[in-house]
Design an enzyme around this catalytic site. Structure first.
Site, PDB file in Angstrom:
ATOM      1  N   HIS A 264      39.857  -4.094  63.678  1.00 49.86           N
ATOM      2  CA  HIS A 264      38.683  -3.023  63.746  1.00 49.86           C
ATOM      3  C   HIS A 264      38.321  -1.688  64.458  1.00 49.86           C
ATOM      4  CE1 HIS A 264      37.140  -5.946  61.409  1.00 49.86           C
ATOM      5  NE2 HIS A 264      38.008  -5.566  60.426  1.00 49.86           N
ATOM      6  N   ARG A 368      20.008   2.087  48.674  1.00 46.70           N
ATOM      7  CA  ARG A 368      20.024   0.237  48.683  1.00 46.70           C
ATOM      8  C   ARG A 368      18.504   0.196  49.285  1.00 46.70           C
ATOM      9  NH1 ARG A 368      25.375   1.487  50.256  1.00 46.70           N
ATOM     10  NH2 ARG A 368      26.421   0.071  49.126  1.00 46.70           N
ATOM     11  N   ARG A 400      17.897   1.193  43.261  1.00 47.88           N
ATOM     12  CA  ARG A 400      18.757  -0.510  42.746  1.00 47.88           C
ATOM     13  C   ARG A 400      18.079  -0.874  43.455  1.00 47.88           C
ATOM     14  NH1 ARG A 400      24.125  -2.043  45.932  1.00 47.88           N
ATOM     15  NH2 ARG A 400      22.855  -3.070  47.045  1.00 47.88           N
ATOM     16  N   ASN A 518      32.883  -2.712  45.589  1.00 45.79           N
ATOM     17  CA  ASN A 518      33.146  -3.253  46.110  1.00 45.79           C
ATOM     18  C   ASN A 518      32.861  -4.252  45.774  1.00 45.79           C
ATOM     19  OD1 ASN A 518      33.072  -0.909  48.353  1.00 45.79           O
ATOM     20  ND2 ASN A 518      30.754  -1.192  49.254  1.00 45.79           N
ATOM     21  N   ASP A 519      31.879  -4.739  45.133  1.00 40.26           N
ATOM     22  CA  ASP A 519      31.538  -6.142  44.805  1.00 40.26           C
ATOM     23  C   ASP A 519      32.814  -6.075  43.298  1.00 40.26           C
ATOM     24  OD1 ASP A 519      29.993  -7.651  45.909  1.00 40.26           O
ATOM     25  OD2 ASP A 519      28.420  -6.727  45.516  1.00 40.26           O
ATOM     26  N   ARG A 529      34.166 -10.393  50.389  1.00 39.78           N
ATOM     27  CA  ARG A 529      34.311  -9.501  50.683  1.00 39.78           C
ATOM     28  C   ARG A 529      34.260  -9.365  51.790  1.00 39.78           C
ATOM     29  NH1 ARG A 529      29.052  -5.582  48.442  1.00 39.78           N
ATOM     30  NH2 ARG A 529      29.417  -5.070  49.374  1.00 39.78           N
ATOM     31  N   CYS A 561      30.044   4.211  42.903  1.00 37.69           N
ATOM     32  CA  CYS A 561      29.493   4.105  44.318  1.00 37.69           C
ATOM     33  C   CYS A 561      29.596   3.581  45.420  1.00 37.69           C
ATOM     34  CB  CYS A 561      27.217   3.935  44.258  1.00 37.69           C
ATOM     35  SG  CYS A 561      27.368   2.379  43.582  1.00 37.69           S
TER      36      CYS A 561
HETATM   37  C1  PEP Z   1      29.032  -2.025  45.708  1.00 37.71           C
HETATM   38  O1  PEP Z   1      29.336  -3.218  45.875  1.00 37.71           O
HETATM   39  O2  PEP Z   1      30.206  -1.435  45.133  1.00 37.71           O
HETATM   40  C2  PEP Z   1      28.027  -1.049  45.909  1.00 37.71           C
HETATM   41  C3  PEP Z   1      27.778  -0.462  46.025  1.00 37.71           C
HETATM   42  O3  PEP Z   1      27.097  -2.543  46.226  1.00 37.71           O
HETATM   43  P1  PEP Z   1      26.355  -3.167  47.891  1.00 37.71           P
HETATM   44  O4  PEP Z   1      28.163  -2.701  48.883  1.00 37.71           O
HETATM   45  O5  PEP Z   1      25.964  -2.746  48.387  1.00 37.71           O
HETATM   46  O6  PEP Z   1      27.318  -4.344  47.432  1.00 37.71           O
HETATM   47 MG    MG Z   2      27.267  -4.142  45.731  1.00 40.73          MG
END
Ligand code: PEP
Ligand code: MG
Length: 599
Positions: A264, A368, A400, A518-519, A529, A561
């Protein structure tokens, strides 16, 4: 391919490189990533040198050039797959456009001063006086109880929630005993001893960081006192939180003993563009200026006048390139064949909105909202004021609704303990348990929107019914408060794989899609994650096929995003797929725009 190929145990393939820019940093990282996805060995042979293809630095050190004849050797089940993947990746280098400011140059200065060889951790050049990292020249603040010290560490990590590394540390902290310092410390010590010598040894630094942070909060927090003049930090060990301290200092580079490029600390050094190398020997206590050349992996001690002049010229050139990117940040980002790409910013609160305004972003692609009020529940007026301030600044904002659950929590939203929080009440599913809070948030957003173009986005949507229910709530609230929805559109984050198979239905009800990679990646691979051991290839074909499918099947605008939108290595792939809007952390806007102009 027949069944016998499938189980073949060894594959050797010789290729002649057709890569005008050679195999520099990004391709090396790609090759290493592909190799790491294979269970068996993957080797690269050039002349009489054979190296492990899973080690990016070793690939870089091979200095593969256009025309080189290279042999790839893989062993184990499906060895031919990994070789095919590497060879097909190499074929993309034929027409590669590289942004020179990002690549590792093959140039090696012939420095006259004494050179100490190291491995490149974070590319760049730095000049400064050596500063030997010690923990004793620090000022001390108030002492705390264990509970408070633990909470302080947790709060600090929550405030750095825009960085995956600290999100992971926070999850790690939450998994440790909270009962007493003794239990906390002993859990950390046993985790550290089982990690030693393992593939995940680099995680030890995260555990140490947590222990240090709680300990120093209890004994009086220590504030680092750095030299005022330019310096190169020399350390036996740096922890992730140390990098955050260095960022606001005059550090011009770092030399760290045996630092893993996957740690990291290494990732943070790279993301903050601090030139850094890892060395295997102890560094003597030099007093005079030194040079870290992290473009060729050298520490130059006792540099000559000429060495300093050349290094300074090179640094100035790099700074100029960065400056050009920065100066052009308000220009649009158009590819070489004329395709305009919108580069928007991801923000979390009023302060980050103000910063985004100066980044050159084309509006906000993701607010966010869960980070707007982190301590206590805000009143309707407070929410309305914050949204108004943000909406004022931009022509287009995508906000969001609260995305609580899984890895995100708020003290004033209590969720029941669940076996699998990432698969439970999360995002839009809060309507099942906290309809009032979401309703009040929607009211604040709609009141603040006035006549502005506004996009309201629901997270974690899995079915059209969930979206319809959420949108109907907004319509009901607008009616009740006589608010116009004329300039408001409603869309979803594409994060749950079911959406991929329901796009025809979603096309009928949503106004837009924003892909949360990401999700989406987490749910595609069923890997948490924040998991500290299981890692997913962020460039996997499965994810890219999913993105192509979304773009192909959707009849409404699609943007990205998630983190992938700011991954310079894949911008060209995203544009090829048909993505025309990216939303990225605001500090990345200038460089992403510059990268797009080279596609
Ligand atoms: C995602 O999941 O890619 C996203 C942008 O939302 P977060 O990272 O805030 O869960
Ligand atoms: Mg997300």
């Amino acid at each position: 391919m027949n069944i016998f190929d499938f189980f073949k145990q060894n594959t050797t393939t010789k290729v002649q490189l057709n890569a005008p820019h050679g195999v520099h940093l990004r391709p090396s990282a790609m090759i290493a990533n592909i190799a790491k996805g294979h269970n068996g060995k993957v080797l690269i042979e050039l002349g009489s040198t054979k190296i492990d293809a899973k080690d990016m630095n070793k690939i870089l050190a091979l200095g593969l050039k256009n025309g080189d004849e290279v042999t790839f050797i893989a062993s184990g089940k499906n060895a031919n797959f990994v070789i095919d993947k590497i060879v097909s990746f190499l074929s993309t280098l034929t027409n590669e456009n590289i942004d020179d400011t990002q690549s590792v140059s093959n140039r090696v200065f012939d420095f006259e001063g004494k050179k100490i060889k190291g491995d490149i951790i974070s590319s760049g050049l730095g000049i400064g006086k050596p500063y030997f990292w010690q923990n004793d020249n620090h000022s001390v603040t108030t002492k705390q109880t264990f509970d408070n010290a633990y909470k302080k560490t947790l709060d600090k990590l929550s405030s750095m929630d825009d960085n995956d590394i600290f999100v992971a540390q926070k999850a790690l902290l939450e998994s440790l005993p909270k009962t007493s310092l003794e239990e906390f410390e002993s859990a950390i010590k046993s985790a550290i001893s089982s990690l030693r010598g393992s593939e995940h040894e680099a995680k030890i630094a995260d555990y140490k960081d947590l222990l240090n942070s709680v300990n120093s909060n209890m004994n009086g927090a220590k504030n680092a006192q750095f030299p005022k003049d330019d310096f190169i930090v020399i350390a036996d060990e740096l922890l992730p939180s140390d990098i955050v301290k260095l960022v606001n200092s005059s550090a011009k580079g770092a030399v760290v003993k045996n630092l893993s490029p996957r740690s990291h600390v290494a990732l943070l050094l790279r993301s903050h563009k601090i030139p850094a190398i890892s060395v295997s020997e102890d560094i003597e206590n030099y007093n005079d200026v030194i040079i870290v050349d992290a473009t060729s992996g050298l520490l130059v001690v006792k540099p000559s006048e000429d060495d300093l002049v050349r290094a300074k010229e090179e640094i100035e050139k790099n700074n100029k390139d960065n400056l050009v990117e920065f100066e052009n940040r308000f220009e649009s980002a158009t590819t070489k064949n004329g395709k305009a790409i919108k580069v928007q910013a991801n923000i979390a609160d009023v302060q980050s909105a103000k910063e985004a305004l100066m980044s050159g972003c084309d509006g906000i692609g993701l607010l966010r909202s869960e980070f707007l009020f982190q301590e206590q529940k805000p009143s309707l007026d407070e929410q309305c004021k914050a949204y108004s301030e943000i909406f004022e600044l931009f022509d287009e904002v995508t906000v969001r609704t609260l995305d609580i659950g899984g890895d995100k929590s708020l003290p004033y939203i209590k969720l029941d303990d669940e076996q699998n929080p990432f698969l439970g009440i999360r995002g839009v599913r809060l309507l099942k348990t906290h309809k009032d809070i979401i309703g009040e948030q929607l009211l604040a957003i709609l009141k603040a929107s006035r006549k502005k173009e506004l996009k309201v986005m629901f997270p974690m949507v899995a079915t059209t019914d969930e979206f319809i229910e959420a949108k109907e709530l907004a319509i009901e609230i607008a009616k009740e408060h006589e608010l116009s929805l004329e300039n408001v559109s409603f869309g979803i984050m594409v994060e749950v794989p079911s959406v991929l198979f329901l796009l025809e239905e979603f096309n009928k009800v949503v106004d837009f899609y924003s892909i949360g990679t990401n999700d989406l990646t987490q749910y595609l691979f069923a890997i948490d994650r924040t998991h500290k051991t299981l890692k997913i290839d962020p460039h996997s074909d499965a994810l890219f096929d999913a993105l192509s499918l979304i773009v192909k099947k959707s009849s409404k605008p699609v943007s990205i995003c998630g983190e992938l939108a700011s991954d310079e290595e894949v911008i060209n792939r995203l544009i090829d797929i048909g993505i025309d809007t990216l939303s990225v952390p605001s500090k990345m806007v200038p460089s992403i725009k510059s990268r797009i102009r080279n596609v």
